[in-house]
Scaffold this motif. Structure first.
Motif, mmCIF file in Angstrom:
data_model
loop_
_atom_site.group_PDB
_atom_site.id
_atom_site.type_symbol
_atom_site.label_atom_id
_atom_site.label_comp_id
_atom_site.label_asym_id
_atom_site.label_seq_id
_atom_site.Cartn_x
_atom_site.Cartn_y
_atom_site.Cartn_z
ATOM 1 N N VAL A 6 -38.837 -37.796 -0.061
ATOM 2 C CA VAL A 6 -39.574 -36.533 -0.246
ATOM 3 C C VAL A 6 -38.632 -35.457 -0.806
ATOM 4 O O VAL A 6 -38.969 -34.756 -1.769
ATOM 5 C CB VAL A 6 -40.225 -36.069 1.072
ATOM 6 N N PHE A 7 -37.453 -35.327 -0.219
ATOM 7 C CA PHE A 7 -36.484 -34.339 -0.713
ATOM 8 C C PHE A 7 -36.049 -34.674 -2.144
ATOM 9 O O PHE A 7 -35.849 -33.784 -2.965
ATOM 10 C CB PHE A 7 -35.261 -34.260 0.205
ATOM 11 N N SER A 8 -35.935 -35.949 -2.441
ATOM 12 C CA SER A 8 -35.564 -36.369 -3.795
ATOM 13 C C SER A 8 -36.644 -36.001 -4.802
ATOM 14 O O SER A 8 -36.334 -35.640 -5.933
ATOM 15 C CB SER A 8 -35.291 -37.871 -3.818
ATOM 16 N N LEU A 9 -37.915 -36.104 -4.392
ATOM 17 C CA LEU A 9 -38.997 -35.661 -5.273
ATOM 18 C C LEU A 9 -38.885 -34.166 -5.556
ATOM 19 O O LEU A 9 -39.139 -33.717 -6.687
ATOM 20 C CB LEU A 9 -40.363 -35.981 -4.661
ATOM 21 N N MET A 10 -38.478 -33.408 -4.545
ATOM 22 C CA MET A 10 -38.276 -31.970 -4.756
ATOM 23 C C MET A 10 -37.156 -31.739 -5.777
ATOM 24 O O MET A 10 -37.275 -30.870 -6.645
ATOM 25 C CB MET A 10 -37.946 -31.294 -3.422
ATOM 26 N N ILE A 11 -36.111 -32.521 -5.680
ATOM 27 C CA ILE A 11 -34.990 -32.401 -6.624
ATOM 28 C C ILE A 11 -35.446 -32.716 -8.041
ATOM 29 O O ILE A 11 -35.005 -32.064 -8.998
ATOM 30 C CB ILE A 11 -33.817 -33.302 -6.183
ATOM 31 N N THR A 12 -36.349 -33.695 -8.201
ATOM 32 C CA THR A 12 -36.800 -34.046 -9.550
ATOM 33 C C THR A 12 -37.474 -32.870 -10.256
ATOM 34 O O THR A 12 -37.390 -32.752 -11.477
ATOM 35 C CB THR A 12 -37.768 -35.254 -9.559
ATOM 36 N N MET A 13 -38.115 -32.012 -9.494
ATOM 37 C CA MET A 13 -38.761 -30.842 -10.105
ATOM 38 C C MET A 13 -37.712 -29.907 -10.720
ATOM 39 O O MET A 13 -37.903 -29.379 -11.813
ATOM 40 C CB MET A 13 -39.596 -30.082 -9.071
ATOM 41 N N VAL A 14 -36.626 -29.715 -10.019
ATOM 42 C CA VAL A 14 -35.557 -28.855 -10.533
ATOM 43 C C VAL A 14 -34.852 -29.532 -11.709
ATOM 44 O O VAL A 14 -34.571 -28.895 -12.722
ATOM 45 C CB VAL A 14 -34.546 -28.502 -9.413
ATOM 46 N N VAL A 15 -34.595 -30.834 -11.577
ATOM 47 C CA VAL A 15 -33.941 -31.565 -12.660
ATOM 48 C C VAL A 15 -34.796 -31.503 -13.917
ATOM 49 O O VAL A 15 -34.274 -31.353 -15.026
ATOM 50 C CB VAL A 15 -33.633 -33.023 -12.245
ATOM 51 N N SER A 16 -36.091 -31.572 -13.765
ATOM 52 C CA SER A 16 -36.991 -31.469 -14.913
ATOM 53 C C SER A 16 -36.810 -30.134 -15.632
ATOM 54 O O SER A 16 -36.696 -30.081 -16.852
ATOM 55 C CB SER A 16 -38.441 -31.623 -14.445
ATOM 56 N N TYR A 61 -21.254 -38.989 -5.649
ATOM 57 C CA TYR A 61 -22.592 -39.569 -5.505
ATOM 58 C C TYR A 61 -23.633 -38.698 -6.196
ATOM 59 O O TYR A 61 -24.469 -39.189 -6.965
ATOM 60 C CB TYR A 61 -22.944 -39.735 -4.017
ATOM 61 N N TRP A 62 -23.587 -37.386 -5.946
ATOM 62 C CA TRP A 62 -24.593 -36.503 -6.533
ATOM 63 C C TRP A 62 -24.410 -36.336 -8.032
ATOM 64 O O TRP A 62 -25.389 -36.203 -8.769
ATOM 65 C CB TRP A 62 -24.639 -35.156 -5.807
ATOM 66 N N ILE A 63 -23.196 -36.357 -8.511
ATOM 67 C CA ILE A 63 -22.978 -36.269 -9.963
ATOM 68 C C ILE A 63 -23.583 -37.494 -10.645
ATOM 69 O O ILE A 63 -24.317 -37.370 -11.636
ATOM 70 C CB ILE A 63 -21.487 -36.093 -10.292
ATOM 71 N N VAL A 64 -23.303 -38.669 -10.117
ATOM 72 C CA VAL A 64 -23.867 -39.899 -10.692
ATOM 73 C C VAL A 64 -25.386 -39.902 -10.555
ATOM 74 O O VAL A 64 -26.115 -40.199 -11.514
ATOM 75 C CB VAL A 64 -23.248 -41.149 -10.022
ATOM 76 N N THR A 65 -25.886 -39.560 -9.383
ATOM 77 C CA THR A 65 -27.333 -39.584 -9.134
ATOM 78 C C THR A 65 -28.074 -38.594 -10.034
ATOM 79 O O THR A 65 -29.090 -38.949 -10.647
ATOM 80 C CB THR A 65 -27.622 -39.289 -7.652
ATOM 81 N N LEU A 66 -27.579 -37.369 -10.136
ATOM 82 C CA LEU A 66 -28.242 -36.373 -10.987
ATOM 83 C C LEU A 66 -28.148 -36.749 -12.462
ATOM 84 O O LEU A 66 -29.071 -36.460 -13.235
ATOM 85 C CB LEU A 66 -27.660 -34.987 -10.735
#
Length: 162
Positions: free
Chosen positions: A57-67, A146-151
């Protein structure tokens, strides 16, 4: 500008996939546990369904910002008042979108902006928390990496596929 929301759901899954690999004992898991002062028994505590479910769920929230960070046309749409106002936007908006509506909508461009987001947004936040928590630089770099690779991967998926 069409959005492929399946890309958001897939990108959010990658936080779990990359985490499974990144924090495995053969990669950084053993070092991370030592630096975090936890042991394998500690990791067995708590509800894994709740942990993984909330992570998604938190990752879905992150996708909105990444978009918003990777798809520059989002800014143009915001300038006219958002999707509901596109139909009433001035003709110059339609001309702009006809010329540039798919500009920089590539995996490579998304990966670049995802990487920049990880390096200049996630890393400083993790470092600040780590410094105040008196964590080691190893601990900070493991999480930041981890977050650099993931983002980077999330940005590539969302920008190139959405």
């Amino acid at each position: 500008m069409e959005m492929n929301f399946l890309a958001f759901f897939i990108a959010a899954l990658f936080t779990l996939v990359i985490g499974f690999i990144w924090y495995s004992p053969k990669v950084f898991g053993t070092i991370w546990m030592r630096e975090a002062r936890i042991n394998p028994e500690d990791l067995k505590k708590g509800s894994m369904l709740k942990i993984f479910g909330l992570t998604y769920v938190f990752s879905l929230m992150i996708t909105m910002v990444v978009s918003a960070l990777t798809i520059h046309q989002s800014g143009a749409i915001g300038m006219v008042g958002g999707p509901p106002m596109i139909a009433s936007a001035k003709p110059s908006f339609a001309a702009f979108m006809a010329d540039y509506g798919t500009a920089y909508r590539t995996f490579k461009h998304g990966a670049l902006h995802g990487f920049i987001s990880g390096l200049f947004f996630a890393f400083p936040m993790i470092a600040i928390n780590g410094l105040f928590e008196r964590k080691s630089w190893k601990y900070i770099f493991i999480h930041a990496g981890y977050w650099i690779v993931t983002l980077t991967i999330m940005g590539a998926i969302i920008c190139g596929w959405a």
